[in-house]
Write an enzyme that holds these catalytic residues in place. Structure first.
Site, PDB file in Angstrom:
ATOM      1  N   ASP A   1       7.451   5.981  -5.178  1.00 20.06           N
ATOM      2  CA  ASP A   1       6.964   5.650  -6.518  1.00 20.06           C
ATOM      3  C   ASP A   1       6.099   6.785  -7.065  1.00 20.06           C
ATOM      4  O   ASP A   1       4.960   6.958  -6.644  1.00 20.06           O
ATOM      5  CB  ASP A   1       6.139   4.358  -6.461  1.00 20.06           C
ATOM      6  CG  ASP A   1       5.672   3.927  -7.842  1.00 20.06           C
ATOM      7  OD1 ASP A   1       6.466   3.283  -8.553  1.00 20.06           O
ATOM      8  OD2 ASP A   1       4.529   4.254  -8.224  1.00 20.06           O
TER       9      ASP A   1
ATOM     10  N   TYR B   1       1.421  11.918 -12.415  1.00 25.28           N
ATOM     11  CA  TYR B   1       0.898  12.289 -11.087  1.00 25.28           C
ATOM     12  C   TYR B   1       1.082  13.784 -10.799  1.00 25.28           C
ATOM     13  O   TYR B   1       0.470  14.316  -9.874  1.00 25.28           O
ATOM     14  CB  TYR B   1       1.577  11.487  -9.961  1.00 25.28           C
ATOM     15  CG  TYR B   1       1.501   9.976 -10.084  1.00 25.28           C
ATOM     16  CD1 TYR B   1       0.662   9.351 -11.007  1.00 25.28           C
ATOM     17  CD2 TYR B   1       2.279   9.151  -9.260  1.00 25.28           C
ATOM     18  CE1 TYR B   1       0.608   7.973 -11.123  1.00 25.28           C
ATOM     19  CE2 TYR B   1       2.226   7.767  -9.363  1.00 25.28           C
ATOM     20  CZ  TYR B   1       1.397   7.185 -10.295  1.00 25.28           C
ATOM     21  OH  TYR B   1       1.351   5.817 -10.406  1.00 25.28           O
TER      22      TYR B   1
ATOM     23  N   LYS C   1       7.763   7.441 -14.082  1.00 28.21           N
ATOM     24  CA  LYS C   1       7.231   6.695 -15.231  1.00 28.21           C
ATOM     25  C   LYS C   1       6.959   7.606 -16.418  1.00 28.21           C
ATOM     26  O   LYS C   1       6.594   8.771 -16.241  1.00 28.21           O
ATOM     27  CB  LYS C   1       5.921   5.985 -14.842  1.00 28.21           C
ATOM     28  CG  LYS C   1       5.978   5.264 -13.511  1.00 28.21           C
ATOM     29  CD  LYS C   1       4.701   4.487 -13.202  1.00 28.21           C
ATOM     30  CE  LYS C   1       4.708   3.986 -11.764  1.00 28.21           C
ATOM     31  NZ  LYS C   1       4.231   4.969 -10.787  1.00 28.21           N
TER      32      LYS C   1
ATOM     33  N   HIS D   1       4.773   3.425 -18.354  1.00 25.05           N
ATOM     34  CA  HIS D   1       3.586   3.367 -17.483  1.00 25.05           C
ATOM     35  C   HIS D   1       2.540   2.377 -18.001  1.00 25.05           C
ATOM     36  O   HIS D   1       1.780   1.800 -17.227  1.00 25.05           O
ATOM     37  CB  HIS D   1       2.974   4.776 -17.412  1.00 25.05           C
ATOM     38  CG  HIS D   1       2.248   5.083 -16.158  1.00 25.05           C
ATOM     39  ND1 HIS D   1       2.265   6.310 -15.552  1.00 25.05           N
ATOM     40  CD2 HIS D   1       1.474   4.319 -15.351  1.00 25.05           C
ATOM     41  CE1 HIS D   1       1.534   6.292 -14.455  1.00 25.05           C
ATOM     42  NE2 HIS D   1       1.042   5.087 -14.312  1.00 25.05           N
TER      43      HIS D   1
ATOM     44  N   ARG E   1      -1.677   6.354   8.955  1.00 26.84           N
ATOM     45  CA  ARG E   1      -1.680   5.210   8.032  1.00 26.84           C
ATOM     46  C   ARG E   1      -0.310   5.002   7.400  1.00 26.84           C
ATOM     47  O   ARG E   1       0.080   3.863   7.112  1.00 26.84           O
ATOM     48  CB  ARG E   1      -2.709   5.434   6.933  1.00 26.84           C
ATOM     49  CG  ARG E   1      -4.143   5.376   7.431  1.00 26.84           C
ATOM     50  CD  ARG E   1      -5.062   5.818   6.329  1.00 26.84           C
ATOM     51  NE  ARG E   1      -6.459   5.630   6.663  1.00 26.84           N
ATOM     52  CZ  ARG E   1      -7.452   6.078   5.899  1.00 26.84           C
ATOM     53  NH1 ARG E   1      -7.182   6.733   4.773  1.00 26.84           N
ATOM     54  NH2 ARG E   1      -8.698   5.878   6.251  1.00 26.84           N
TER      55      ARG E   1
ATOM     56  N   ASN F   1       1.199   1.352   7.694  1.00 27.51           N
ATOM     57  CA  ASN F   1       1.550   0.551   6.524  1.00 27.51           C
ATOM     58  C   ASN F   1       3.019   0.126   6.499  1.00 27.51           C
ATOM     59  O   ASN F   1       3.408  -0.734   5.716  1.00 27.51           O
ATOM     60  CB  ASN F   1       1.208   1.317   5.233  1.00 27.51           C
ATOM     61  CG  ASN F   1      -0.281   1.595   5.108  1.00 27.51           C
ATOM     62  OD1 ASN F   1      -1.093   0.968   5.792  1.00 27.51           O
ATOM     63  ND2 ASN F   1      -0.651   2.541   4.258  1.00 27.51           N
TER      64      ASN F   1
HETATM   65  P1  NDP Z   1      -3.649   1.758  -2.478  1.00 25.00           P
HETATM   66  O1  NDP Z   1      -4.142   0.366  -2.600  1.00 25.00           O
HETATM   67  O2  NDP Z   1      -2.281   2.015  -1.991  1.00 25.00           O
HETATM   68  O3  NDP Z   1      -4.706   2.536  -1.588  1.00 25.00           O
HETATM   69  C1  NDP Z   1      -4.613   3.893  -1.305  1.00 25.00           C
HETATM   70  C2  NDP Z   1      -5.903   4.316  -0.609  1.00 25.00           C
HETATM   71  O4  NDP Z   1      -6.048   3.592   0.612  1.00 25.00           O
HETATM   72  C3  NDP Z   1      -5.930   5.784  -0.251  1.00 25.00           C
HETATM   73  O5  NDP Z   1      -7.268   6.214  -0.414  1.00 25.00           O
HETATM   74  C4  NDP Z   1      -5.538   5.808   1.211  1.00 25.00           C
HETATM   75  O6  NDP Z   1      -6.150   6.894   1.870  1.00 25.00           O
HETATM   76  C5  NDP Z   1      -6.108   4.495   1.723  1.00 25.00           C
HETATM   77  N1  NDP Z   1      -5.289   3.903   2.789  1.00 25.00           N
HETATM   78  C6  NDP Z   1      -3.935   3.828   2.827  1.00 25.00           C
HETATM   79  N2  NDP Z   1      -3.525   3.175   3.927  1.00 25.00           N
HETATM   80  C7  NDP Z   1      -4.635   2.825   4.606  1.00 25.00           C
HETATM   81  C8  NDP Z   1      -4.846   2.140   5.816  1.00 25.00           C
HETATM   82  N3  NDP Z   1      -3.829   1.680   6.544  1.00 25.00           N
HETATM   83  N4  NDP Z   1      -6.136   1.973   6.245  1.00 25.00           N
HETATM   84  C9  NDP Z   1      -7.171   2.436   5.516  1.00 25.00           C
HETATM   85  N5  NDP Z   1      -7.022   3.080   4.335  1.00 25.00           N
HETATM   86  C10 NDP Z   1      -5.768   3.279   3.884  1.00 25.00           C
HETATM   87  O7  NDP Z   1      -3.918   2.438  -3.925  1.00 25.00           O
HETATM   88  P2  NDP Z   1      -3.142   3.230  -5.040  1.00 25.00           P
HETATM   89  O8  NDP Z   1      -3.956   3.078  -6.259  1.00 25.00           O
HETATM   90  O9  NDP Z   1      -2.756   4.589  -4.610  1.00 25.00           O
HETATM   91  O10 NDP Z   1      -1.804   2.383  -5.286  1.00 25.00           O
HETATM   92  C11 NDP Z   1      -0.596   2.608  -4.608  1.00 25.00           C
HETATM   93  C12 NDP Z   1       0.471   3.175  -5.512  1.00 25.00           C
HETATM   94  O11 NDP Z   1       0.720   2.334  -6.625  1.00 25.00           O
HETATM   95  C13 NDP Z   1       0.098   4.513  -6.167  1.00 25.00           C
HETATM   96  O12 NDP Z   1       0.144   5.589  -5.273  1.00 25.00           O
HETATM   97  C14 NDP Z   1       1.086   4.558  -7.285  1.00 25.00           C
HETATM   98  O13 NDP Z   1       2.364   4.916  -6.801  1.00 25.00           O
HETATM   99  C15 NDP Z   1       1.064   3.115  -7.757  1.00 25.00           C
HETATM  100  N6  NDP Z   1       0.063   2.925  -8.838  1.00 25.00           N
HETATM  101  C16 NDP Z   1       0.541   2.639 -10.097  1.00 25.00           C
HETATM  102  C17 NDP Z   1      -0.323   2.451 -11.146  1.00 25.00           C
HETATM  103  C18 NDP Z   1       0.231   2.130 -12.491  1.00 25.00           C
HETATM  104  O14 NDP Z   1      -0.529   2.112 -13.470  1.00 25.00           O
HETATM  105  N7  NDP Z   1       1.513   1.860 -12.612  1.00 25.00           N
HETATM  106  C19 NDP Z   1      -1.772   2.557 -10.990  1.00 25.00           C
HETATM  107  C20 NDP Z   1      -2.185   2.825  -9.622  1.00 25.00           C
HETATM  108  C21 NDP Z   1      -1.286   2.977  -8.611  1.00 25.00           C
HETATM  109  P3  NDP Z   1      -5.358   8.202   2.412  1.00 25.00           P
HETATM  110  O15 NDP Z   1      -4.330   8.573   1.385  1.00 25.00           O
HETATM  111  O16 NDP Z   1      -6.463   9.205   2.522  1.00 25.00           O
HETATM  112  O17 NDP Z   1      -4.775   7.826   3.727  1.00 25.00           O
END
Ligand code: NDP
Length: 274
Positions: free
Chosen positions: A48, A53, A78, A111, A237, A241
């Site tokens: 995604d 981005y 998007k 978006h 992670r 996940n």
């Molecule tokens: P998430 O809820 O997926 O969280 C991501 C964060 O959690 C990162 O900081 C990551 O750190 C950390 N993390 C990931 N896995 C773990 C784990 N197992 N244990 C502890 N910490 C963890 O947030 P996002 O906001 O990134 O949402 C996911 C996706 O959704 C986005 O990447 C995007 O593709 C989409 N999105 C879409 C939006 C929209 O408006 N349409 C808005 C926001 C997101 P690290 O990377 O350092 O491991």
């Protein structure tokens, strides 16, 4: 680790792998190339991204260099808000298509429900779909009134609505509308950007299944029929996940998780966009 992601069927007949790999805030260049490559190696088959981005090109490169057949990977991108409007949408898609460097995009989303522009942008997405360069079209951050508006204006029902969604932000009105209209709900920020992973009531459920709190949040989404999009740039992670296919949360614990709703939002809030 299971490498077969379950799939859901969209209202246009196409199929979508139920866990997606998010790349928001994944730095363009080597970092995104490495994490998407790792995700594909682990077994994710759905990425995604978004023009906003800045990493579409890295996603395209990672898919190409993975050696996995193109049709086995589902790619979403998007349309950014500044590009909404009919002609500007067509132009913005051309750029995303070029950045990704693929023969087709699986899913193209608005978006955000930009007021005054979303209907024309939605019409442009229908036109792009007819061109065959996109297989499915949908929206993101659309609330019930936004969905009703574009459906009434065009007769075209989005295949998906991507919204912020977790047990801590469980918005039943938009989810019920999507279910009724056969719109698949994608869950963004499914891990609450890690802010709730230390919540003790979540931790006690995770301990019961010998799983991590992140895995419980992703599994909760799956069992509700949502498409969670966890993001990580950390190999351990990324693997963690994806470890969500070998257990099931029982009904009582699903109900408990459902009761965690506190309208906890980590990202932008579309509810007040008229
Ligand atoms: P998430 O809820 O997926 O969280 C991501 C964060 O959690 C990162 O900081 C990551 O750190 C950390 N993390 C990931 N896995 C773990 C784990 N197992 N244990 C502890 N910490 C963890 O947030 P996002 O906001 O990134 O949402 C996911 C996706 O959704 C986005 O990447 C995007 O593709 C989409 N999105 C879409 C939006 C929209 O408006 N349409 C808005 C926001 C997101 P690290 O990377 O350092 O491991």
């Amino acid at each position: 680790m299971s490498s077969v992601t379950p799939k859901l069927t969209l209202n246009d007949g196409n199929q979508i792998p139920q866990v997606g790999f998010g790349v928001y805030l994944s730095p363009p260049g080597e970092a995104t190339l490495a994490s998407v490559s790792e995700a594909l190696r682990i077994g994710y088959r759905h990425i995604d991204t978004a023009s906003m981005y800045g990493n579409e090109a890295d996603v395209g490169k990672a898919v190409k260099s993975s050696g996995i057949p193109r049709e086995a990977v589902f790619i979403t991108t998007k349309l950014w808000n500044a590009d909404q409007g009919f002609d500007t949408t067509l132009k913005a898609f051309d750029q995303s298509f070029k950045n990704l460097n693929v023969d087709y995009v699986d899913l193209y989303l608005l978006h955000w429900p930009v007021e005054g522009k979303r209907i024309n942008s939605w019409k442009a997405l229908s036109q792009i779909k007819r061109s065959g360069r996109v297989r499915s079209i949908g929206v993101s951050n659309f609330m019930v009134h936004h969905l009703e508006e574009i459906i009434n204006a065009t007769g075209v029902v989005p295949a998906v609505n991507q919204i912020e969604l977790s047990p801590y932000l469980y918005s039943s009105d938009v989810i019920n509308f999507c279910k009724k209209n056969n719109i698949i709900v994608e869950a963004y920020s499914p891990l609450t950007r890690s802010k709730k992973l230390v919540d003790l009531k979540l931790k006690s459920i995770a301990d019961k299944y010998a799983k991590t709190t992140a895995q419980i949040l992703i599994r909760w989404s799956l069992q509700h029929g949502f498409v969670p999009l966890p993001k990580s740039n950390t190999p351990s992670r990324i693997k963690e996940n994806f470890g969500v296919f070998d257990f099931e949360i029982n009904e009582q614990d699903m109900n408990t998780l459902d009761s965690f709703n506190e309208n906890f939002r980590t990202c932008w809030d579309p509810t007040s966009v008229s």
